[in-house]
Write an enzyme that holds these catalytic residues in place. Structure first.
Site, PDB file in Angstrom:
ATOM      1  NE  ARG A  50      15.786 -29.014  16.149  1.00 25.15           N
ATOM      2  CZ  ARG A  50      15.235 -28.233  17.055  1.00 25.15           C
ATOM      3  NH1 ARG A  50      15.716 -28.234  18.294  1.00 25.15           N
ATOM      4  NH2 ARG A  50      14.213 -27.448  16.745  1.00 25.15           N
TER       5      ARG A  50
ATOM      6  CD  GLU B 127      15.105 -35.297  19.698  1.00 20.94           C
ATOM      7  OE1 GLU B 127      14.081 -34.561  19.713  1.00 20.94           O
ATOM      8  OE2 GLU B 127      16.235 -34.858  19.884  1.00 20.94           O
TER       9      GLU B 127
ATOM     10  CG  HIS C 192      14.454 -31.936  22.062  1.00 17.26           C
ATOM     11  ND1 HIS C 192      14.504 -32.136  20.709  1.00 17.26           N
ATOM     12  CD2 HIS C 192      14.667 -30.597  22.230  1.00 17.26           C
ATOM     13  CE1 HIS C 192      14.734 -31.002  20.079  1.00 17.26           C
ATOM     14  NE2 HIS C 192      14.839 -30.042  21.002  1.00 17.26           N
TER      15      HIS C 192
END
Length: 315
Positions: A234, A263, A281
């Site tokens: 993360r 993000e 991601h």
């Protein structure tokens, strides 16, 4: 009016998941709603379940808006954006989708490791833009096989990365609060202690408050010059300002990053580094794995509806 119980869909899912979920639930598409408050008000008495994504989560206010909620099913492993304490206090069960995406994320870690070390971006551009013909061989890169790999977070995904790295002849060490018994890998108590001893530094720790800033400025400063830095964890796990400074100063030789703070509106400075490979991601982003994730999420929702034991309960 449908007699099926309501399900709040917080984030967009593949079409195949909607088709399967509609067999048991009336879907309320929160992610599509222009007036989200009105959607919640309309579904207040009928919605009994929430499905969300790890990066979106569910906060206490959302739970309070839907007092009939019995379960929050997360489409993904990370639940750091779900208020677990709030769920626990309200008697709401929480599930995620572990295991089914472990191997896929480990594949992505190895891909980023190789792409960064061997400068895949430059190599492809060298061919596509005519430099191979005009200039000859591209600049040399660095190898991955036989190097020293350090893994921050030796959970399911970390172990799967280690298995792959062993096939590359890499020596493996890891950081964690305590050594894990029965493993042939060298243990260090902290990322800072691990950092000076590796050529490739891979972050695969779980997200959440407990790991926020785990790879801190001191850990990044302790990395050896020229290290390859990989993050499939993360964005919150890494001190992003310190990472950017190390890239800016050339202390990190190359990086492969699948996760970031803020993000998808990531820090634009990441786009300026020619030695950084970027991914959106998407480590679990294959058809096969996303179908497995959707199936497990749905099985947890249906188990709650039917009064059966949940398959992967966290709360």
């Amino acid at each position: 009016m449908s007699d099926k119980p309501g399900l709040l869909v917080v984030g967009e899912l593949p079409d195949w998941d909607y088709a399967a979920l509609e067999q048991r639930f009336t879907l309320h598409h929160y992610w599509q709603a222009t007036d989200k408050a009105a959607l919640l008000a309309a579904g207040r008495d009928s919605i009994v379940a929430i499905c969300t994504k790890g990066e979106i989560g569910a906060d206490a206010a959302l739970m309070d808006a839907l007092p009939g909620t019995k379960i929050i099913a997360c489409y993904g492993v990370g639940v750091d954006a779900i208020d677990l304490e709030a769920a626990r206090a309200r008697g709401i069960r929480v599930t995620n989708t572990p295991d089914v995406l472990t191997e896929e994320v480990a594949d992505m870690a190895m891909m980023l490791m190789l792409a960064a070390a061997r400068n895949l971006r430059l190599g492809e551009a060298w061919v596509r833009e005519g430099s191979w013909r005009a200039k000859g061989a591209m600049p040399l890169t660095t190898r991955v096989w036989g190097k020293r790999l350090g893994i921050v977070g030796l959970g399911r995904i970390g172990k799967a990365i280690a298995t792959r790295a062993a096939a590359f002849g890499m020596s493996i060490s890891y950081s964690g609060r305590s050594p894990q018994p029965g493993l042939p890998y060298t243990h260090y108590a902290t990322p800072e202690a691990l950092a000076p001893h590796v050529d490739v530094f891979c972050v695969s720790a779980a997200g959440g408050a407990a790991t926020r800033g785990l790879v801190d400025r001191a850990a990044i400063a302790a990395l050896k010059p020229g290290v390859v830095f990989v993050n499939v964890s993360r964005g919150t796990v890494v001190d992003e300002a310190a990472l950017l400074a190390a890239l800016r100063d050339g202390r990190i030789g190359a990086a492969g990053l699948d996760v970031f703070l803020n993000e998808p509106a990531i820090d634009p400075e990441f786009l300026t580094f020619p030695n950084v490979v970027l991914q959106p991601h998407a480590a679990s982003g294959t058809v096969e794995t996303r179908k497995d994730m959707g199936r497990l999420m749905r099985e947890n929702l249906e188990a709650q509806l039917d009064g059966r034991p949940l398959l992967t309960a966290l709360v």
